[in-house]
Design a protein around this motif. Sequence first.
Motif, PDB file in Angstrom:
ATOM      1  N   ASP A  17       5.044   8.890   3.164  1.00  0.00           N
ATOM      2  CA  ASP A  17       6.380   8.678   3.725  1.00  0.00           C
ATOM      3  C   ASP A  17       6.795   7.203   3.236  1.00  0.00           C
ATOM      4  OD1 ASP A  17       7.329  11.180   2.325  1.00  0.00           O
ATOM      5  OD2 ASP A  17       7.387  11.480   4.222  1.00  0.00           O
ATOM      6  N   LYS A  18       5.943   6.762   3.887  1.00  0.00           N
ATOM      7  CA  LYS A  18       6.141   4.972   3.683  1.00  0.00           C
ATOM      8  C   LYS A  18       6.257   4.160   2.521  1.00  0.00           C
ATOM      9  CE  LYS A  18       5.257   1.006   6.610  1.00  0.00           C
ATOM     10  NZ  LYS A  18       4.562   0.261   7.929  1.00  0.00           N
ATOM     11  N   LYS A  19       7.010   3.527   1.691  1.00  0.00           N
ATOM     12  CA  LYS A  19       6.853   2.838   0.419  1.00  0.00           C
ATOM     13  C   LYS A  19       6.715   1.329   0.187  1.00  0.00           C
ATOM     14  CE  LYS A  19       9.837   5.450  -1.407  1.00  0.00           C
ATOM     15  NZ  LYS A  19       9.712   6.683  -1.642  1.00  0.00           N
ATOM     16  N   TYR A  20       5.540   1.092  -0.408  1.00  0.00           N
ATOM     17  CA  TYR A  20       5.135  -0.405  -0.168  1.00  0.00           C
ATOM     18  C   TYR A  20       5.062  -1.211  -2.243  1.00  0.00           C
ATOM     19  CZ  TYR A  20       2.560   1.120   4.021  1.00  0.00           C
ATOM     20  OH  TYR A  20       1.387   1.875   4.778  1.00  0.00           O
ATOM     21  N   GLU A  21       5.610  -1.799  -2.003  1.00  0.00           N
ATOM     22  CA  GLU A  21       5.405  -2.674  -3.218  1.00  0.00           C
ATOM     23  C   GLU A  21       4.222  -3.083  -3.179  1.00  0.00           C
ATOM     24  OE1 GLU A  21       8.339  -5.944  -4.330  1.00  0.00           O
ATOM     25  OE2 GLU A  21       9.781  -4.769  -2.849  1.00  0.00           O
ATOM     26  N   ILE A  22       3.124  -2.872  -4.813  1.00  0.00           N
ATOM     27  CA  ILE A  22       2.179  -2.850  -4.630  1.00  0.00           C
ATOM     28  C   ILE A  22       2.083  -4.717  -5.146  1.00  0.00           C
ATOM     29  CG2 ILE A  22      -0.233  -2.906  -6.777  1.00  0.00           C
ATOM     30  CD1 ILE A  22       0.978   0.272  -7.148  1.00  0.00           C
ATOM     31  N   ASP A  23       2.546  -5.727  -5.652  1.00  0.00           N
ATOM     32  CA  ASP A  23       2.912  -6.579  -5.950  1.00  0.00           C
ATOM     33  C   ASP A  23       2.880  -7.222  -4.483  1.00  0.00           C
ATOM     34  OD1 ASP A  23       2.517  -6.689  -8.979  1.00  0.00           O
ATOM     35  OD2 ASP A  23       4.993  -6.710  -8.724  1.00  0.00           O
ATOM     36  N   LYS A  24       3.649  -7.068  -3.736  1.00  0.00           N
ATOM     37  CA  LYS A  24       3.042  -7.632  -2.413  1.00  0.00           C
ATOM     38  C   LYS A  24       2.073  -7.295  -1.246  1.00  0.00           C
ATOM     39  CE  LYS A  24       8.019  -8.554  -2.425  1.00  0.00           C
ATOM     40  NZ  LYS A  24       9.315  -8.050  -1.367  1.00  0.00           N
ATOM     41  N   LEU A  25       1.063  -6.079  -2.120  1.00  0.00           N
ATOM     42  CA  LEU A  25      -0.022  -6.556  -1.056  1.00  0.00           C
ATOM     43  C   LEU A  25      -1.596  -7.189  -1.460  1.00  0.00           C
ATOM     44  CD1 LEU A  25      -0.771  -2.207  -2.531  1.00  0.00           C
ATOM     45  CD2 LEU A  25       0.498  -3.111   0.109  1.00  0.00           C
ATOM     46  N   GLU A  26      -2.394  -7.329  -0.373  1.00  0.00           N
ATOM     47  CA  GLU A  26      -3.167  -7.975  -0.440  1.00  0.00           C
ATOM     48  C   GLU A  26      -3.840  -7.675  -1.822  1.00  0.00           C
ATOM     49  OE1 GLU A  26      -5.366  -8.056   3.184  1.00  0.00           O
ATOM     50  OE2 GLU A  26      -3.261  -8.348   4.284  1.00  0.00           O
ATOM     51  N   PRO A  27      -5.194  -8.587  -1.853  1.00  0.00           N
ATOM     52  CA  PRO A  27      -6.005  -8.472  -3.288  1.00  0.00           C
ATOM     53  C   PRO A  27      -7.046  -6.929  -2.705  1.00  0.00           C
ATOM     54  CG  PRO A  27      -5.324 -11.171  -2.382  1.00  0.00           C
ATOM     55  CD  PRO A  27      -4.632 -10.341  -1.706  1.00  0.00           C
ATOM     56  N   LYS A  28      -7.066  -7.013  -1.877  1.00  0.00           N
ATOM     57  CA  LYS A  28      -8.562  -6.024  -1.303  1.00  0.00           C
ATOM     58  C   LYS A  28      -7.033  -4.617  -1.375  1.00  0.00           C
ATOM     59  CE  LYS A  28     -11.296  -3.365   1.643  1.00  0.00           C
ATOM     60  NZ  LYS A  28     -12.282  -3.806   2.487  1.00  0.00           N
ATOM     61  N   GLN A  29      -6.213  -4.634  -1.531  1.00  0.00           N
ATOM     62  CA  GLN A  29      -4.918  -2.963  -1.003  1.00  0.00           C
ATOM     63  C   GLN A  29      -5.143  -3.328  -2.906  1.00  0.00           C
ATOM     64  OE1 GLN A  29      -2.753  -5.111   1.699  1.00  0.00           O
ATOM     65  NE2 GLN A  29      -3.044  -3.498   2.922  1.00  0.00           N
ATOM     66  N   GLN A  35      -8.731   1.449  -8.188  1.00  0.00           N
ATOM     67  CA  GLN A  35      -9.083   1.969  -8.435  1.00  0.00           C
ATOM     68  C   GLN A  35      -8.940   3.686  -7.772  1.00  0.00           C
ATOM     69  OE1 GLN A  35     -12.874   2.098  -8.454  1.00  0.00           O
ATOM     70  NE2 GLN A  35     -12.682  -0.308  -8.508  1.00  0.00           N
ATOM     71  N   LEU A  36      -7.923   3.860  -6.796  1.00  0.00           N
ATOM     72  CA  LEU A  36      -7.337   4.705  -6.954  1.00  0.00           C
ATOM     73  C   LEU A  36      -6.717   5.385  -8.704  1.00  0.00           C
ATOM     74  CD1 LEU A  36      -5.920   5.045  -2.966  1.00  0.00           C
ATOM     75  CD2 LEU A  36      -7.672   6.292  -4.150  1.00  0.00           C
ATOM     76  N   LYS A  37      -5.961   4.423  -8.775  1.00  0.00           N
ATOM     77  CA  LYS A  37      -5.032   5.265 -10.802  1.00  0.00           C
ATOM     78  C   LYS A  37      -6.258   5.229 -11.770  1.00  0.00           C
ATOM     79  CE  LYS A  37      -1.626   2.139 -10.090  1.00  0.00           C
ATOM     80  NZ  LYS A  37      -1.090   1.327 -11.569  1.00  0.00           N
ATOM     81  N   ASP A  38      -7.402   4.533 -11.694  1.00  0.00           N
ATOM     82  CA  ASP A  38      -8.973   5.423 -12.612  1.00  0.00           C
ATOM     83  C   ASP A  38      -9.164   6.749 -12.088  1.00  0.00           C
ATOM     84  OD1 ASP A  38     -10.516   4.329 -14.603  1.00  0.00           O
ATOM     85  OD2 ASP A  38     -11.967   4.025 -13.066  1.00  0.00           O
ATOM     86  N   ILE A  39      -9.972   6.515 -10.913  1.00  0.00           N
ATOM     87  CA  ILE A  39     -10.033   7.610 -10.561  1.00  0.00           C
ATOM     88  C   ILE A  39      -9.357   9.053 -10.652  1.00  0.00           C
ATOM     89  CG2 ILE A  39     -10.590   9.054  -8.535  1.00  0.00           C
ATOM     90  CD1 ILE A  39     -12.000   5.973  -7.079  1.00  0.00           C
ATOM     91  N   GLU A  40      -8.169   8.687 -10.781  1.00  0.00           N
ATOM     92  CA  GLU A  40      -6.955   9.674 -10.902  1.00  0.00           C
ATOM     93  C   GLU A  40      -7.282  10.116 -12.708  1.00  0.00           C
ATOM     94  OE1 GLU A  40      -3.015   8.166  -8.887  1.00  0.00           O
ATOM     95  OE2 GLU A  40      -4.076   9.019  -7.152  1.00  0.00           O
ATOM     96  N   GLY A  41      -6.749   9.403 -13.212  1.00  0.00           N
ATOM     97  CA  GLY A  41      -7.235   9.822 -14.106  1.00  0.00           C
ATOM     98  C   GLY A  41      -8.153  10.403 -14.869  1.00  0.00           C
ATOM     99  N   LYS A  42      -9.268   9.889 -14.163  1.00  0.00           N
ATOM    100  CA  LYS A  42     -10.367  10.301 -14.989  1.00  0.00           C
ATOM    101  C   LYS A  42     -10.899  11.538 -14.380  1.00  0.00           C
ATOM    102  CE  LYS A  42     -13.671   6.181 -15.358  1.00  0.00           C
ATOM    103  NZ  LYS A  42     -14.220   5.401 -14.224  1.00  0.00           N
TER     104      LYS A  42
END
Length: 72
Positions: A17-29, A35-42
Amino acid sequence: MTETTINIQANELTIDDKKYEIDKLEPKQRYLVSQLKDIEGKIAVSKMQVDQHQMARATCANLLIESTKEKK
């Protein structure tokens, strides 16, 4: 113990329930989000393939059963 939920929608990441803007995350995040998006697709593709294999197996089994009935 409750499981942590992660949801990725467009440019927004939600963790328990805590929201984050992906563009504002650190590069590693951002990399881990990718990676998660790719894994979920697979996983989705794998589930579809399992469904297809189960349908193919059921069809072959039914054809075998019907072929043995014809010989009686």
